[in-house]
Design a protein around this motif. Sequence first.
Motif, PDB file in Angstrom:
ATOM      1  N   ASP A  70      63.458  95.610  74.640  1.00  0.00           N
ATOM      2  CA  ASP A  70      64.030  95.509  75.981  1.00  0.00           C
ATOM      3  C   ASP A  70      63.277  96.397  76.966  1.00  0.00           C
ATOM      4  O   ASP A  70      63.037  96.003  78.118  1.00  0.00           O
ATOM      5  N   SER A  71      62.896  97.584  76.517  1.00  0.00           N
ATOM      6  CA  SER A  71      62.193  98.507  77.411  1.00  0.00           C
ATOM      7  C   SER A  71      60.804  97.995  77.777  1.00  0.00           C
ATOM      8  O   SER A  71      60.219  98.438  78.782  1.00  0.00           O
ATOM      9  N   LYS A  72      60.270  97.081  76.978  1.00  0.00           N
ATOM     10  CA  LYS A  72      58.949  96.498  77.262  1.00  0.00           C
ATOM     11  C   LYS A  72      59.075  95.113  77.883  1.00  0.00           C
ATOM     12  O   LYS A  72      58.123  94.330  77.875  1.00  0.00           O
ATOM     13  N   TRP A  73      60.258  94.818  78.429  1.00  0.00           N
ATOM     14  CA  TRP A  73      60.503  93.628  79.235  1.00  0.00           C
ATOM     15  C   TRP A  73      60.575  92.325  78.452  1.00  0.00           C
ATOM     16  O   TRP A  73      60.453  91.250  79.011  1.00  0.00           O
ATOM     17  N   PHE A  74      60.819  92.413  77.144  1.00  0.00           N
ATOM     18  CA  PHE A  74      61.171  91.202  76.413  1.00  0.00           C
ATOM     19  C   PHE A  74      62.648  90.917  76.668  1.00  0.00           C
ATOM     20  O   PHE A  74      63.441  91.838  76.858  1.00  0.00           O
ATOM     21  N   SER A  75      63.015  89.654  76.633  1.00  0.00           N
ATOM     22  CA  SER A  75      64.392  89.296  76.967  1.00  0.00           C
ATOM     23  C   SER A  75      64.923  88.198  76.048  1.00  0.00           C
ATOM     24  O   SER A  75      64.203  87.259  75.702  1.00  0.00           O
ATOM     25  N   LYS A  76      66.205  88.337  75.664  1.00  0.00           N
ATOM     26  CA  LYS A  76      66.882  87.304  74.893  1.00  0.00           C
ATOM     27  C   LYS A  76      67.602  86.311  75.802  1.00  0.00           C
ATOM     28  O   LYS A  76      68.092  85.283  75.334  1.00  0.00           O
ATOM     29  N   GLU A  77      67.672  86.631  77.099  1.00  0.00           N
ATOM     30  CA  GLU A  77      68.401  85.790  78.051  1.00  0.00           C
ATOM     31  C   GLU A  77      67.506  84.807  78.784  1.00  0.00           C
ATOM     32  O   GLU A  77      67.876  83.650  78.996  1.00  0.00           O
ATOM     33  N   GLN A  78      66.335  85.244  79.183  1.00  0.00           N
ATOM     34  CA  GLN A  78      65.466  84.374  79.962  1.00  0.00           C
ATOM     35  C   GLN A  78      64.010  84.590  79.559  1.00  0.00           C
ATOM     36  O   GLN A  78      63.643  85.672  79.102  1.00  0.00           O
ATOM     37  N   PRO A  79      63.172  83.569  79.701  1.00  0.00           N
ATOM     38  CA  PRO A  79      61.777  83.691  79.282  1.00  0.00           C
ATOM     39  C   PRO A  79      61.054  84.814  80.024  1.00  0.00           C
ATOM     40  O   PRO A  79      61.245  85.010  81.218  1.00  0.00           O
ATOM     41  N   ILE A 106      60.854  90.512  62.069  1.00  0.00           N
ATOM     42  CA  ILE A 106      60.014  89.406  62.539  1.00  0.00           C
ATOM     43  C   ILE A 106      60.836  88.134  62.691  1.00  0.00           C
ATOM     44  O   ILE A 106      60.639  87.365  63.639  1.00  0.00           O
ATOM     45  N   SER A 107      61.772  87.923  61.768  1.00  0.00           N
ATOM     46  CA  SER A 107      62.615  86.731  61.865  1.00  0.00           C
ATOM     47  C   SER A 107      63.480  86.747  63.124  1.00  0.00           C
ATOM     48  O   SER A 107      63.920  85.691  63.579  1.00  0.00           O
ATOM     49  N   GLN A 108      63.708  87.940  63.677  1.00  0.00           N
ATOM     50  CA  GLN A 108      64.531  88.064  64.882  1.00  0.00           C
ATOM     51  C   GLN A 108      63.737  87.890  66.169  1.00  0.00           C
ATOM     52  O   GLN A 108      64.313  87.761  67.251  1.00  0.00           O
ATOM     53  N   LEU A 109      62.410  87.886  66.069  1.00  0.00           N
ATOM     54  CA  LEU A 109      61.589  87.789  67.276  1.00  0.00           C
ATOM     55  C   LEU A 109      61.811  86.487  68.042  1.00  0.00           C
ATOM     56  O   LEU A 109      61.666  86.446  69.262  1.00  0.00           O
ATOM     57  N   SER A 110      62.157  85.421  67.319  1.00  0.00           N
ATOM     58  CA  SER A 110      62.366  84.140  67.994  1.00  0.00           C
ATOM     59  C   SER A 110      63.523  84.196  68.982  1.00  0.00           C
ATOM     60  O   SER A 110      63.636  83.320  69.857  1.00  0.00           O
ATOM     61  N   GLN A 111      64.387  85.209  68.873  1.00  0.00           N
ATOM     62  CA  GLN A 111      65.476  85.370  69.836  1.00  0.00           C
ATOM     63  C   GLN A 111      64.951  85.797  71.202  1.00  0.00           C
ATOM     64  O   GLN A 111      65.631  85.608  72.220  1.00  0.00           O
TER      65      GLN A 111
END
Length: 341
Positions: A70-79, A106-111
């Motif tokens: 999250d701190s590196k701007w990855f998001s589970k809500e929007q691309p 790694i399996s969770q990265l697709s989120q």
Amino acid sequence: MPDYDQPFALRDNPFSPGPWIGGASPEFGSTDDLWTKPLRIHRVPRLETLFVAEAGPFKEYVERFDEVMDSKWFSKEQPSAPQVTLKFLIRGPVGAGKTTFANYLISQLSQYKLPPDKEWATVDYRSVAEFETMDSLKRIKAIADVFSKKVQQANYGALILDNLEVSDEQLVIHALDELGRERTVVAFMIAGSNSEFGKSAASHALYSAEFDLDFLSTGQAISFVRSRLNEFRRSVQNVPAWMAHDEWALFPFKQDHIETAVDLGVLGGVAEKRARPTIRNLGSMLKRALEAEMQRLRRSGDQGIRAVAENDIEKRTINLLRFVAQLTSTMTGKIGERKAA
């Protein structure tokens, strides 16, 4: 395949399930060695049900992982399309679940959602056939080469580098810096407790987060056993009513037997001798105990647990301490015979 349903009301041996539980992959091999090998959750999603978050600090570490993402701007809500290299370091003793945990993350990265033209790809040590026989320089270079070919420029990839030693550190950092120039890399570096990889004062600033695993505490051991038994009891038909009682939740084992064995340090590996067990140590011992009890019941001709009254269940539980003592005595005798020969 042994029938664990009749004597134990289990679909299979929870600590050594057959290949059917996750299927087999022509590319990555069979899953029939799940009691000694890491769970390849990122390749066979069904294996996630065998991952026990309470058998270590995994829940806390998953939260930490999500915080970093999250701190590196990855998001589970929007691309989103961050351009960054993340380096996660996982350390711990053999069998503590290091590689399984990396596979789980790694399996969770697709989120984490990417733009429509981007996708996640994964490369791990098994992507190089000769990995185990290569020296460090060739091994790291070979995996980096596979990664650069599989993960196209401007795309996103996860990378696992296992069994790292301190002499590998500069090679690894250089390889990740090179790959990160044209791709976004989420890397998982795995080292044993005795490895000095990533332990220097200067190293800590290089890693996005460090996850230290350890031997199991008594509570973690119980959580692991309970979760595995529940998973393999699920969907079994006509489970005896007495199994709903907490006292028998770990049948054919008893909670106080497991607690005592852990506290006495008799479940550790051969190298550790009298030590707390790792997940692999504990699973291996319980696998053997179930197999031995299965053989005993076959010889006696009594396999039907559903016909056993609750007041007779004590006689059908496995005395783990006695089994460990017998196994240790047998192994000691065989070692003595080999030395004499």
